[in-house]
Design a protein around this motif. Structure first.
Motif, PDB file in Angstrom:
ATOM      1  N   GLU A  67      19.473 -32.897  23.207  1.00  0.00           N
ATOM      2  CA  GLU A  67      19.863 -32.718  21.850  1.00  0.00           C
ATOM      3  C   GLU A  67      19.063 -32.786  20.863  1.00  0.00           C
ATOM      4  N   GLU A  68      17.773 -31.427  21.042  1.00  0.00           N
ATOM      5  CA  GLU A  68      17.504 -30.777  19.446  1.00  0.00           C
ATOM      6  C   GLU A  68      17.974 -29.873  19.969  1.00  0.00           C
ATOM      7  N   VAL A  69      19.077 -29.021  20.735  1.00  0.00           N
ATOM      8  CA  VAL A  69      19.889 -27.783  20.872  1.00  0.00           C
ATOM      9  C   VAL A  69      21.142 -28.815  19.667  1.00  0.00           C
ATOM     10  N   ILE A  70      21.596 -29.499  20.743  1.00  0.00           N
ATOM     11  CA  ILE A  70      22.661 -30.714  19.453  1.00  0.00           C
ATOM     12  C   ILE A  70      22.581 -30.486  17.436  1.00  0.00           C
ATOM     13  N   ARG A  71      20.913 -30.502  17.940  1.00  0.00           N
ATOM     14  CA  ARG A  71      20.287 -31.296  16.266  1.00  0.00           C
ATOM     15  C   ARG A  71      20.818 -29.361  15.663  1.00  0.00           C
ATOM     16  N   ASP A  72      20.276 -28.814  16.458  1.00  0.00           N
ATOM     17  CA  ASP A  72      20.114 -27.191  15.375  1.00  0.00           C
ATOM     18  C   ASP A  72      21.625 -27.225  15.463  1.00  0.00           C
ATOM     19  N   PHE A  73      22.741 -27.447  16.150  1.00  0.00           N
ATOM     20  CA  PHE A  73      24.150 -26.357  15.823  1.00  0.00           C
ATOM     21  C   PHE A  73      25.118 -27.985  14.679  1.00  0.00           C
ATOM     22  N   GLU A  74      24.538 -29.242  14.778  1.00  0.00           N
ATOM     23  CA  GLU A  74      24.737 -29.906  13.460  1.00  0.00           C
ATOM     24  C   GLU A  74      24.355 -29.406  12.445  1.00  0.00           C
ATOM     25  N   ASP A  75      22.550 -29.642  12.354  1.00  0.00           N
ATOM     26  CA  ASP A  75      22.024 -29.455  11.242  1.00  0.00           C
ATOM     27  C   ASP A  75      21.831 -28.410  10.540  1.00  0.00           C
TER      28      ASP A  75
END
Length: 76
Positions: A67-75
């Motif tokens: 999830e933290e990788v997804i957040r880094d890309f999306e945010d």
């Protein structure tokens, strides 16, 4: 025969003909051998897919993205 990369760019056709006639051509960069110019060879045998079967293993969670990788890309 050794030629510098600039000369090889300007005389590629001529160098190609020399290679086809058996001449060894080395392309140099900053005075040091960088590439060998060789003629094309047709593949003599067909490619055999699957030669690494059973030798490459993927982790069970290979496709699971944290999830933290997804957040880094999306945010951003």
């Amino acid at each position: 025969m050794q030629v510098n990369i600039h000369e090889a760019k300007t005389k590629l056709s001529k160098l190609g003909e020399l290679v086809l006639k058996g001449e060894r051509v080395v392309i140099a960069r900053a005075g040091k051998p960088y590439l060998d110019l060789v003629p094309h060879r047709e593949r003599t045998e067909p490619r055999a897919p699957g030669r690494f079967k059973g030798r490459i293993h993927m982790a069970e969670d290979f496709d699971a993205t944290p999830e933290e990788v997804i957040r880094d890309f999306e945010d951003g």
